[in-house]
Design an enzyme around this catalytic site. Structure first.
Site, PDB file in Angstrom:
ATOM      1  N   GLU A  31      -9.606 -24.422  20.899  1.00 11.41           N
ATOM      2  CA  GLU A  31      -9.036 -25.029  20.363  1.00 11.41           C
ATOM      3  C   GLU A  31      -9.158 -26.035  21.606  1.00 11.41           C
ATOM      4  OE1 GLU A  31      -5.116 -25.120  18.014  1.00 11.41           O
ATOM      5  OE2 GLU A  31      -5.773 -23.087  18.304  1.00 11.41           O
ATOM      6  N   LEU A  32      -9.121 -27.378  21.346  1.00 12.81           N
ATOM      7  CA  LEU A  32      -9.427 -28.806  22.451  1.00 12.81           C
ATOM      8  C   LEU A  32      -8.644 -29.167  23.459  1.00 12.81           C
ATOM      9  CD1 LEU A  32     -11.465 -31.044  23.437  1.00 12.81           C
ATOM     10  CD2 LEU A  32     -10.854 -32.557  22.524  1.00 12.81           C
ATOM     11  N   ASP A  33      -8.800 -28.751  24.365  1.00 10.75           N
ATOM     12  CA  ASP A  33      -7.621 -28.974  26.025  1.00 10.75           C
ATOM     13  C   ASP A  33      -5.518 -27.970  25.131  1.00 10.75           C
ATOM     14  OD1 ASP A  33      -9.088 -31.067  26.866  1.00 10.75           O
ATOM     15  OD2 ASP A  33      -8.222 -32.561  25.235  1.00 10.75           O
ATOM     16  N   GLU A  34      -6.197 -27.802  24.011  1.00  9.30           N
ATOM     17  CA  GLU A  34      -4.799 -26.435  23.930  1.00  9.30           C
ATOM     18  C   GLU A  34      -4.951 -25.310  24.372  1.00  9.30           C
ATOM     19  OE1 GLU A  34      -2.723 -27.525  22.229  1.00  9.30           O
ATOM     20  OE2 GLU A  34      -3.647 -28.941  20.912  1.00  9.30           O
TER      21      GLU A  34
ATOM     22  N   GLY B  44      -7.768 -35.355  24.315  1.00  8.72           N
ATOM     23  CA  GLY B  44      -9.459 -35.749  24.046  1.00  8.72           C
ATOM     24  C   GLY B  44      -9.647 -36.598  24.922  1.00  8.72           C
TER      25      GLY B  44
END
Lengths: 293, 293, 293, 293
Positions: C236-239, C211
């Site tokens: 999915e954020l940063d996944e 994040g």
């Protein structure tokens, strides 16, 4: 680079092929493995020049009942890869580890590191013996259940006497030799008599600081990194094919003895990687270079 | 190592002290700063030998209204640190950045990297000019608002003509010079005439591969790491005091041009760190060594 | 990992094969290449489990008159590799570089680094355009001869308007997208509409500090290394699947802004490697992992 | 960071000062050392904020006949540094090494590494004892002449019984405790009862992969680097102040057990550095951070 755990090495063969590059080698080798009921587990190849260069290949394949089939596979290799393609090849049963001897001296960090890694199961070799020109490590070596022989180095340039004793101990008992900070220059005749690869760890980033006291020289030059180099020993000092190198940062305040302390960590890391890769048949010598798959 | 943002450099002085070590230097210097209403922000010291060694100290201190007070502080330094302790000292107002000139050639990666970092505010210097023996980078340099001068290198050993032109441009305009892959050997007389420190980037891990074509030599030797070295230029080629070095891993499959491509990243990193530290008065020369605080 | 210079890419094809592992794949693929007059230049394969695992293979081969022969080769692949072996395959002509678009924001270090590497010939792609939500980099981008579009980001969660403009610019013009510190979260619908791989650079060693403001979080946690991670963007954020990561040492004295300054070097290194490897078809996605050959 | 050889530690004191920053601290401390006939050997200071921040200082000084003079020096410190400046201070005689206990489990790589380094003279500590919840390392530990105690871990959450036995062994006998892959979570009451610093090695790059099986989690996430973190133990799992961290590159082909094999090298490097620095009073805790001089 994955170390396959010993148990899983049963029925695994490692095939090394090298020679003049030409079209169709990959197809020929993989067809040979397939028609001999082998299943390729790992495959690496390299050509140093697409046109008229040298070709190098390492294949690990699984073959149920390998030992029984090995003869037929070798005959097939001889006929096709050796015959039609005119390439050199060697095949080894991964389940039979190479026999390693360690030559050491007073400094024990590389020696103990190799013994400890072997005990953990991280080095797929058998350790035939440790030979040292100092008696100090005897108890440690015995605690690992490894034979230890003390062969003092005779002062002066003529090492023939001590070398003769070492050759006597090694001959027929080892597949390769590791100089774990042995600190003695081996004669060309010694290398010839033992007739197996000899791996050395030099405590500098070669070709910087060839020869004696590299940490002292590094301190004098004021470098900001020190390093270590593992290479195959040839008749020319510190000039053999390099297997692995690494470096670590130092600062103006570090004394020569501090450089030695830090360097010891790099030495044992670099040497253990070189030994592992050699033990796994990952390293192919080509002139004064190595291909490391 | 922290780069203090420009804005915060107002009223900050950097004091460098060096000479023969003796008890009480730290106390004397810090007492001097305190009685001159300074507050120590950063303090580094080093003695290369506690007994009869050389002493080095870098102090950054804040003093409201520094420029007005500088004269009195210098007089105090002259009297005590210079007089009583017999040490050499230099004090600089951190708010007035050093004037840097860049000498470049056809390869522009180090040149552009320095210009970008300066524009981002990461290099506390002012860039007086860029001088290149190739015209190719003119537009790029101008886009950064920096003067560009093209001074071709005359073929052959005698560089006196082009060197004379460069000296003419530099004299009085710069506090230090950076050779951003300039690829020309500067004469002792040039170094004497410019009379300011000259920082070079050499594309190898010195002392390995001194001189021309280090990547080609690295490929020939078969090293597993390549490196870069930033050093002060002296009359002896690639033998000056090393400021910073770093290395990067390469493999048997990497061609000489690939080594050059990878090395370019290390070169610009190493050079930019050396320039930053020099600009911050972190680097003290001592014989053929550097102390980097 | 060697970057083949553009010129030498003529008549070179890159074949990617993946699917359920079974014996004979290597033999079948190499036989296919041989019977289609191809000569294997590079060959990598990996199986994530010798028994019932997934198989991945990358082969680069040279075939004179490739473009004319490509149809026949594809038909052969369809019949044997697709048909008999039930594997997925893609073949690309290395001479036709992928079209890349860069999305950027105010921070320009990753953007300029990619443009500069491309101009040097180090990135085998064509750059279709740069889209930024800040106008500041327009002149720099134009100086590289690359189209620049300013699409401001509308404040608030609803990005549909700006995303629609970006999709309009990108659709049909790009093969993959690079977020060079774009700092905007893209909606699932955006990813669906552009329908090409999107590569992001995150300024932390994921999964640490997911994040916003990772450098601030790193400073708060007191880590001794900071890092950067390049990954494929998913909903999915940063996944998403990680392509490349690296770290650099920091110290207690480094401020959050200093961490950002140092991190910028790691970011551009990591992103440029990820983009290079993607451009060379070295990266295969498998679930949430990548195989990088 | 230089490790001073034991012999040279005679008559060397290490003074740690910290508290609220204010002008004149350096001058006051160095004046104190001078008037007590001390000669500064190493001097480090750091302020986390020039305005109203916290101040940290480490000074090593030589004072002939230190032990006899220590009382007077402490009284002076109490009066000036403690009294006038209101700072906290601790002074230690470098000639008397800290007493270290090692808690270990089945995995012996960190344990043996610390014992080896100590025997080589690289760790300026005395090792009081090794306590393990597995008996396997007893012979190895005894071969280093170090007492070994086997305290089995009772299954289940309640560790009070085994912890009580450990506290009984440790109380009064140690200055700090090292968890060399001990793999048991210590209760807050245990930490309170032992009342000395406890250093742990966690086999991940914290804050990534907190808790159990970090290598398994790293494999699942598909990271390209793995790491290790040494930190002071607090009541919150893996959340204590970080002393040192490092990372090493891994590839898609590396199994979880291979990650563990590689990680073991990083773990022992990172832990040994953390222990060395703690033993040399280089590490100052401040909230959840460490200052490492």
């Amino acid at each position: 680079m994955t170390v396959v755990p010993d148990s899983s090495l049963t029925d695994h063969a490692c095939l090394i092929v090298h020679g003049a590059d030409r079209p169709g080698i990959v197809a020929a080798v993989s067809a040979l493995i397939t028609r001999n009921q082998g299943n390729i587990v790992a495959f690496d190849q390299y050509s140093d020049d697409p046109v008229g260069g040298a070709y190098f290949q390492r294949v690990v394949f699984h073959r149920a009942g390998l030992s029984a089939a090995l003869g037929a596979i070798e005959a097939d290799l001889e006929r096709t890869i050796g015959g039609e393609f005119g390439l050199e090849w060697t095949i080894t049963d991964q389940a039979s580890p190479k026999r390693m001897a360690i030559l050491a001296s007073k400094q024990d960090h590389c020696l103990l590191d190799l013994l400890w890694r072997h005990r953990r199961g991280d080095l797929p070799v058998s350790i035939s013996m440790v030979i040292s020109n100092h008696p100090n490590a005897a108890d440690d070596v015995h605690s690992f259940g490894v034979p230890f022989f003390h062969v003092p180095s005779v002062p002066g340039p003529d090492k023939s006497e001590s070398e003769a004793k070492i050759v006597e101990l090694l001959r027929g008992n080892v597949d390769f030799i590791v100089l774990a900070r042995y600190m003695q220059i081996l004669s060309p005749s010694f290398l010839e008599q033992v007739g197996v690869p000899v791996i050395n760890i030099h405590h500098s980033f070669l070709p910087a600081f060839i020869g004696a006291e590299p940490y002292k020289k590094a301190k004098e030059r004021g470098v900001k990194l020190i390093g270590a180099t593992s290479h195959y020993v040839t008749s020319e000092l510190d000039e053999g094919p390099i297997i692995e190198q690494d470096t670590v940062r130092v600062a103006h305040g570090d004394t020569a003895s501090e450089l030695a302390r830090r360097g010891a960590d790099v030495e044992r890391q670099v040497l253990s990687r070189a030994v592992l890769w050699h033990a796994q048949d990952r390293v192919i010598r080509h002139g004064n270079h190595t291909i490391v798959f």
